[in-house]
Design an enzyme around this catalytic site. Sequence first.
Site, PDB file in Angstrom:
ATOM      1  N   LYS A 180      12.493  -3.647  10.637  1.00 41.50           N
ATOM      2  CA  LYS A 180      13.880  -3.462  10.175  1.00 41.50           C
ATOM      3  C   LYS A 180      14.872  -4.076  11.157  1.00 41.50           C
ATOM      4  O   LYS A 180      14.715  -3.968  12.372  1.00 41.50           O
ATOM      5  CB  LYS A 180      14.181  -1.970  10.009  1.00 41.50           C
ATOM      6  CG  LYS A 180      13.120  -1.245   9.187  1.00 41.50           C
ATOM      7  CD  LYS A 180      13.445   0.196   8.913  1.00 41.50           C
ATOM      8  CE  LYS A 180      12.222   0.913   8.358  1.00 41.50           C
ATOM      9  NZ  LYS A 180      11.323   1.440   9.383  1.00 41.50           N
ATOM     10  N   TYR A 231      13.096   1.532  17.070  1.00 36.30           N
ATOM     11  CA  TYR A 231      12.159   2.579  17.494  1.00 36.30           C
ATOM     12  C   TYR A 231      11.704   2.361  18.946  1.00 36.30           C
ATOM     13  O   TYR A 231      11.119   3.257  19.561  1.00 36.30           O
ATOM     14  CB  TYR A 231      10.933   2.665  16.569  1.00 36.30           C
ATOM     15  CG  TYR A 231      11.252   2.966  15.116  1.00 36.30           C
ATOM     16  CD1 TYR A 231      12.490   3.489  14.737  1.00 36.30           C
ATOM     17  CD2 TYR A 231      10.317   2.738  14.111  1.00 36.30           C
ATOM     18  CE1 TYR A 231      12.779   3.753  13.400  1.00 36.30           C
ATOM     19  CE2 TYR A 231      10.596   3.007  12.771  1.00 36.30           C
ATOM     20  CZ  TYR A 231      11.828   3.509  12.433  1.00 36.30           C
ATOM     21  OH  TYR A 231      12.107   3.765  11.112  1.00 36.30           O
ATOM     22  N   GLY A 260       1.728   4.462   4.188  1.00 36.74           N
ATOM     23  CA  GLY A 260       1.767   3.687   5.424  1.00 36.74           C
ATOM     24  C   GLY A 260       1.910   4.609   6.612  1.00 36.74           C
ATOM     25  O   GLY A 260       2.295   5.782   6.470  1.00 36.74           O
ATOM     26  N   LEU A 261       1.619   4.095   7.787  1.00 36.92           N
ATOM     27  CA  LEU A 261       1.805   4.880   9.011  1.00 36.92           C
ATOM     28  C   LEU A 261       3.242   4.723   9.494  1.00 36.92           C
ATOM     29  O   LEU A 261       3.688   3.598   9.755  1.00 36.92           O
ATOM     30  CB  LEU A 261       0.849   4.397  10.109  1.00 36.92           C
ATOM     31  CG  LEU A 261       1.005   5.133  11.453  1.00 36.92           C
ATOM     32  CD1 LEU A 261       0.402   6.542  11.369  1.00 36.92           C
ATOM     33  CD2 LEU A 261       0.374   4.354  12.595  1.00 36.92           C
ATOM     34  N   GLY A 262       3.959   5.816   9.624  1.00 41.38           N
ATOM     35  CA  GLY A 262       5.301   5.773  10.205  1.00 41.38           C
ATOM     36  C   GLY A 262       5.215   5.703  11.716  1.00 41.38           C
ATOM     37  O   GLY A 262       4.313   6.303  12.318  1.00 41.38           O
ATOM     38  N   HIS A 288      18.236  -2.014   8.161  1.00 39.76           N
ATOM     39  CA  HIS A 288      17.901  -0.626   8.507  1.00 39.76           C
ATOM     40  C   HIS A 288      18.919   0.385   7.963  1.00 39.76           C
ATOM     41  O   HIS A 288      18.547   1.441   7.479  1.00 39.76           O
ATOM     42  CB  HIS A 288      17.785  -0.497  10.036  1.00 39.76           C
ATOM     43  CG  HIS A 288      16.925   0.639  10.474  1.00 39.76           C
ATOM     44  ND1 HIS A 288      16.134   0.591  11.603  1.00 39.76           N
ATOM     45  CD2 HIS A 288      16.717   1.864   9.949  1.00 39.76           C
ATOM     46  CE1 HIS A 288      15.488   1.738  11.731  1.00 39.76           C
ATOM     47  NE2 HIS A 288      15.828   2.523  10.741  1.00 39.76           N
ATOM     48  N   PRO A 336       0.846  -1.210   0.000  1.00 37.49           N
ATOM     49  CA  PRO A 336       0.000   0.000   0.000  1.00 37.49           C
ATOM     50  C   PRO A 336       0.880   1.258   0.000  1.00 37.49           C
ATOM     51  O   PRO A 336       1.849   1.348   0.763  1.00 37.49           O
ATOM     52  CB  PRO A 336      -0.791  -0.108   1.308  1.00 37.49           C
ATOM     53  CG  PRO A 336      -0.736  -1.568   1.679  1.00 37.49           C
ATOM     54  CD  PRO A 336       0.600  -2.042   1.191  1.00 37.49           C
ATOM     55  N   ASP A 391       4.675   0.928   9.251  1.00 41.38           N
ATOM     56  CA  ASP A 391       6.133   0.828   9.152  1.00 41.38           C
ATOM     57  C   ASP A 391       6.740   0.852  10.556  1.00 41.38           C
ATOM     58  O   ASP A 391       6.543   1.811  11.301  1.00 41.38           O
ATOM     59  CB  ASP A 391       6.679   2.012   8.341  1.00 41.38           C
ATOM     60  CG  ASP A 391       8.179   1.885   8.150  1.00 41.38           C
ATOM     61  OD1 ASP A 391       8.583   1.157   7.233  1.00 41.38           O
ATOM     62  OD2 ASP A 391       8.942   2.479   8.943  1.00 41.38           O
TER      63      ASP A 391
END
Length: 303
Positions: free
Chosen positions: A77, A48, A16-18, A110, A13, A43
């Site tokens: 990642k 993170y 995307g939502l980060g 990454h 898609p 994502d």
Amino acid sequence: MKFYTLKNDLNLPAIGLGTWKSEPGKVGNAVIEAIKAGYRHIDCAAVYGNEAEVGEALKTAFAQGLVEREDLWITSKLWNNAHESDKVLPALQKTLADLQLKYLDLYLIHWPVAFKADVGFASKADEFLSPEEAYNKGIVKSIGVSNFSLKKLKDLLVDATHPPEVNQVELHPLLQQKELLEFCDTNSIILTGYSPLGSGDRSQDMKKEDEPSLLENKVITEIAKKHNCSPAQVLLAWHLSCGTAVIPKSTNPKRIKENLESYDVSLTDEDLLKIKSLDKGYRYVDAKFFEVPGGPYKNIYDE
Ligand code: A2P
């Protein structure tokens, strides 16, 4: 909704939502709101530090019947401290456990940067490893890379048995990466853009003085006014016009929805020409934090 079909026939898609910089306590709600708004691409990344909360939210979303697993695209990642071949699978399994998933749709290396295994973030020369290709099969449906320059991508393609499906890089009107995009188009690699809105919420030590603002850029705001939409929507619609995927981060339900509604903004040729003139090779994420005195990495983007 727009999708890009990868070489392996899977559909990514476009928006995307980060989740980079999404704070604990907020990211779970952001994921739920995004799914409710219609996002089907999230994502993530181990570094993170919020995959466990994302996983709880995904579990809730599945339990509430908001979406089926097979209708969601989840990217994660591999962090820089797990490039050695015996470290990849444990890192992937930790991510899968945190996200409470059986598989990922896409797993990216990454950074083209490798740390020693027990190092969270290398700051001394002897904490880095030489770059090493990492690859895994079965519980990831697609593999790719992130932050690879044109040179590194070309080097990788020379002997990659499984060429990357995706390269995720910083991409926006101030950093249009035309050559990289052309090379990716030619080689059927989808570029995904991060920091599409300028990542104004980066920590202060990642910022330079006098950074240009994307959201307040005059050309962007004028185009937004003309289309009666927001500057963020212009920036995201620009990606769709370039054929790149994009992962705007927000934890605000109104902005999460607004960002997805960029699908409805159609930029004209005149708009695109004006935006084209904004390119100045400007990076918000300059990766200088990997260039330590005496360390193996210099000029990570080969510029
Ligand atoms: P917030 O999370 O409060 O919405 P990037 O995707 O380039 O990393 O940018 C993320 C930053 O942009 C965050 O500070 C985020 O704040 C903000 N942001 C996200 N969507 C919008 C929007 N539609 N309009 C303005 N700012 C936005």
